[in-house]
Design an enzyme around this catalytic site. Sequence first.
Site, mmCIF file in Angstrom:
data_model
loop_
_atom_site.group_PDB
_atom_site.id
_atom_site.type_symbol
_atom_site.label_atom_id
_atom_site.label_comp_id
_atom_site.label_asym_id
_atom_site.label_seq_id
_atom_site.Cartn_x
_atom_site.Cartn_y
_atom_site.Cartn_z
ATOM 1 N N LYS C 80 -38.057 -5.813 1.218
ATOM 2 C CA LYS C 80 -38.478 -6.583 0.029
ATOM 3 C C LYS C 80 -38.054 -8.043 0.196
ATOM 4 O O LYS C 80 -36.954 -8.329 0.708
ATOM 5 C CB LYS C 80 -37.820 -5.971 -1.205
ATOM 6 N N SER C 155 -40.320 -4.256 -9.913
ATOM 7 C CA SER C 155 -40.670 -5.414 -9.130
ATOM 8 C C SER C 155 -40.871 -5.127 -7.642
ATOM 9 O O SER C 155 -41.372 -5.995 -6.927
ATOM 10 C CB SER C 155 -39.608 -6.501 -9.295
ATOM 11 N N SER C 179 -36.545 -1.328 -10.844
ATOM 12 C CA SER C 179 -37.479 -1.897 -9.874
ATOM 13 C C SER C 179 -37.730 -1.134 -8.595
ATOM 14 O O SER C 179 -38.631 -1.497 -7.851
ATOM 15 C CB SER C 179 -37.030 -3.318 -9.513
#
Lengths: 481, 98, 488
Positions: C80, C155, C179
Amino acid sequence: MIWETVIGLEIHAELYTKTKIFCSCSTSFGNAPNTQCCPVCTAMPGALPTLNKQVPELALKAGLALGCTVTKHTKFDRKNYFYPDLPKAYQISQLYAPILRNGHLTIFTDNSEKDIRISEIHMEEDAGKLIHDNESGISKIDYNRCGVPLIEIVTAPDFRTAAEVTSFIEELSAILRYTNVCDCKMQEGSLRVDVNLSVRPEGTELLGTRTEMKNLNSIKAISRAINFEAERQIAILRQGGKISQETRRWDDDKGISTSMRTKENANDYRYFPEPDLPPIVIEEAYLSALKDSLPELPQAKRQRYIAKFGLTPYEATMISNRKSLAEFFEKTLALCNDPKEVSNRLLGDGLKMLNETGLNIEDSFITPDKLALLIDKTNKKTLTRQQSKEIFELCFTKSIDIEQYILEKGLCPITNTDTISEAVKNTLLKHPDTVKEYLSGKTKVFGFLVGQTMRSLKGSADPALVNNILKEQLNLLQNNE
Amino acid sequence: MQISKETVEHIAHLAKLELSQEEFSRAEQALTDIIGHAEILNSLSSKGSPTVSANEFICSRQNLLRLDTPGASTPKEHLLENAASHDNDYFIVPKTVD
Amino acid sequence: MNITDFSVTQLSSMIKKKELSVSEVTNAVLDNITARDKNINAYITVAAEKALQRSKEVQKLLDNGELCDSPLAGIPVSIKDNICTKGIRTTCASRMLENFIPPYNAHATELLENAGAIIIGKLNMDEFAMGSTSETSFFGAVSNPWNTDYTPGGSSGGCAAAIISGQALLTLGSDTGGSIRQPASMCGVTGFKPTYGTVSRYGLIAYASSMDQIGPIARSAEDCVACMKVISGYDPKDNTSINSTLSSFPLNKDLSGIKIGVPYEYFGNNLSGEVKKEIYTAIETLKTLGADICEFSFPISEYAIAAYYVIASAEASSNLARYDGIRYGHRSSDSVSLEDIYIKSRSEGFGSEVKNRIMLGTFALSAGYYDEYYRKALVARDLIKKSFDEAFSKYDVIISPVSPCTAPQKGQSLSDPMKMYLSDAYTVGANLAGLPAISLPCGFDGNGLPIGFQLIGPKLQDQKLLNIGQIFQKHTNFHKQVPGGEKL
C-alpha cells in the site's frame, strides 16, 4: 513611588549526551550543516521517536541536585505549532507530567541568602537553526541541532534584581557542570536564559504585565537587559501607559530590547499526550542509586573549604565553581598541606594560564603532584618563588619532569661559595671602572655589580650569599689599596 | 452545535489551510455533522481521569530506553534530494520574520 | 492453472522445489498488471525493473541454499502506498507526496526484502488512508474488479482489488478504522489487522498513531499467516511495538471448544438483509465445525464512531502538520513568503477529505474544546476496551459484520460523509481497543458483490483468529471465487 522589579527565568540547558533525545544522531557541536540528521530528526514520513536513556537520567540528576520532587510516572506531550526550525510542526515536550517539580536553589548576594523556587524541570527537544540571509531574502535551515536534548528549568518569579539573577545562573551552572548534566557554555548556546520581567509598586502583591526577553547570550547581557527593561516598563507606567505582554529581543550591541513581531494566534499549542512514546516509570531503587552517585555539590564544597581550610568565601567560590579545579585543589592538598598556598597558586598563575591557553585544567599537563612538588621546593628554598612560578606556567602546556628540568637548567639556587666567589671575581674583573667608582665612594653601584653577578649565575644564586661575597671581595680590594 | 463560519476560519488558520468557497461550505457542513454526532460524548465525564496518551490503555510498554551510542546519520544528499529548494547544504525558505 | 492462481504457500513450496523460478512468478504478476490494471487502477507505481532485478538476486540466494526458512522467498508482494519503500516513490495517494522517494524502508518492507520477497509496486488507496472507498486518491479512484461501477472499499482498496484480480499475490495494507478489513470484505478476499504493536509502524506514514497497524490482505488466511510470520515482531525504532512473533502454531482439526460470541445489537436494522443472511450462514458453518455459538448483548458502543473520529482526526491533524513543502513534498509554485509556502502548499497538496479531518482534529484539540471532545473520547475509548475485555472473559472470539452493506457505487459515498463514517461502526472498535481482527469472505449479494464477516479476538490472540479463519476456509470456497465466475 518606588518600583519593584519581579523576574522569573526560563532556562534551557542542552544535556551532555552523545546522541539526540529521540534518535541516534550525534550531538557534537560545530559540524557541517545537515550532516547529523536522519529521518527521525528531520520529520520524514513514517519516522518515529525513541527515547535516549541518558536524558531522563541527567534530568533526574539535575533535579535531585536542586531538591526537586520526582514525578514517578512521567510522560511526553506534543506542543503543536508551525515554524521552519521545527520539522514535525510539533515539539515533543512535557506539559501534564513534567519529570521534576518544586525544587529550589539558595543564592548568595552581598551578605544575604535567598531561596529561589524552581517550579519545574521538564525534558524536551531542541529545534534546528535558521540562518538569515538579508540580501537574498532567504533563510537557510540546518537541522543538526534539531533533536538535541534539553531540560527546561522554570523558576518562580522570585528574583528582584539583576544581581540575584546573575548569582542564580552562576550557581546553577556550577551545579549542572558538577553533575555532568550540561557544560553551560552560553556563548555556544548550551545554556539559554529567557527573562520574564514585570514591575509593580513596591509593597503591592499583584503582578504586573510581564514581557519575555530572548537572545541573552552572556551573563553581562542578562544584567544589562534586566536593567534596561525594568526602566523601560517603569517609564511607560509612570506616563500612565500599559505594558504589552509580548516577547522582546535583546540587542546587546545597541543595549535595547525590541518587540519581536508577535506570532499571530501562536499560543494555541493544542497540547495532547504523545502517542508514540510510552511513559517512564521511575523506581525508588533507581532513584536512590542516582542520589548516591551525585558528587559533593558546589555549595557544600564551598562551606567546607571555608570552615576547614580557612579560605575566604571568594577563594572558596572561585575554586568550587569549577569541578575540575576543585578536584585538583583537593588532590594537591592531599600531598601538600598548605591550602592557602595551593589556593593562591591556582587562583593566581593557574587561572591566568587556563585563560591564556583556553585549556581546562584536566586537559593541561599540570598535575596535583607537580604543583605539590613545586610548593614543597619553594618552601624548602631549593627553588626561588620566581623559578617555581615559571616552571608551574610551563607545566600547563608541556609535560615536564620537574627534577630533570631543574638539573638541565641548572636551577638549583647556587649556594656553593666557591662558585659564587668565582663569579664575583669575574664580574669585578669585567667591570674595572665600576669597581673604581665603588672604591671611590659611589656605593650605589653595588646593586649593578650584584645584578651582573646574578646574571652570570643565571639568576639562580642565593642573593644573600652573593651580596656577602661581593662585599667581602670589594672590601679586600679596598684594603689592598 | 452549529460550527460557525468564524470557527471554520479560525481552525483553517491554525492548520495552515486555505479552502475554496465550495470546500469551505462542505467543511462547515461536515464539521457540524461530525461534531454534532460527537456530542454523544457529553454524557461522559472526564473529571479526574488521568491525562493519558490515547494508546496507554492498549499498549502496556513503559521505560523503553535507547542507549546513548551514536549511530550513522543519513547522508546529507539523501535528506536534501526530496526538497523543493536547497543549496546542497541547507534547506531553503523565504526569509522568516522573527 | 495459471501461476497466479496458486496460493502463496503453494508457490513458496514450488519455488523452493525449483518447479518454478522466481522470475517466472514475478513476470506472471507483472503480466496480469499490464493486462488488467487499466480498468481497475489498483497500482500507483509498478517497479518492474527493480522487481525483475531482485528476482534474479533472490533466485541466486535460493540456489545457494539460503532463505530456506522464509515462507516468502521469491514471492511477489505489493505494498500500500502509505508504507515507505526505499528508492520507490511513496505517495499516500496524495499530490502532497506525488514525487516523494523515501531514502529508507519501512521496517515491514525491510523484513519482507530480507525474507526474499519481491516488491512489485505500490498500491492505490484513499489519500493518507482517510476514507472508505478509495475514491479520494489523487491518482484516480480504484474500481472493484467484481463490477467496475462500484468501489472496492477503502482505504486499502488497491490492495484488495489487486488480490482479487490476480494483480498481486500478497499485499500489505494498513488499518486504522477498518481499512484492511472493509475493502477485503468488499472484494471477496481475506484481510487481517493484527494486535496493535505487533507490526512496527516505522515507515508507515502516520494517520492515527494510536490505532494504525500494517497487516496483510491476501486470498486466504493461510497466506496471511505466511505474511505475518515475516513482518511481525518488536522493532526498536518503534516504541509502541511489542514482541508477539507468530511462530508456527498447531492447527486444530475443528472448532470444538471455541466459544463464539454473537452480539445481538450488531444484527439490527442497520444491517442490510442480504449481508445479514450470508453472515448467519457463516455462523451456521462455524457451528457445524464444532464452535459454540452464544448470542449476547454487546451494545455497539454508541460512543465508538465519535471516539474514533475525534481521536483519529486529532492525531492526524498533528501527524500531517509536517507536510509543509520545506523538506520534501509539494511546494506551491505560487508562494512568495514563508506563510505562502505553508498555506498554499498544504492547500494544494491535500484533498478535501484530508483537509476536513485535519480541521476536525484541530478543532477537537483546540483551546476550549480539548476537554469536551478529546479527553472525553479517551474516556469512551477506555470504556470500549473494558467492554471487549469483559466479553472476552466469556468468549474466545466475537463475530460481527464488517460493513452494513456491500460495495457502494462510485460517487455515492462522498456526498454523504456522515453516512460513510457511520458505516465504520463494526470495525472501529478493534482499533480503539487495539485488538486483532480478521475479515473473511462468506457470500455474495444479488448483484454478485462480495460479502464478508469479521472475527475479533482478544489482545495477542492473533494466532487463534488466523487459525479459525484457516479452518473456516478449509470447509468453504468463498475465498476461491474470482470475478468471471471461475472457481480456483
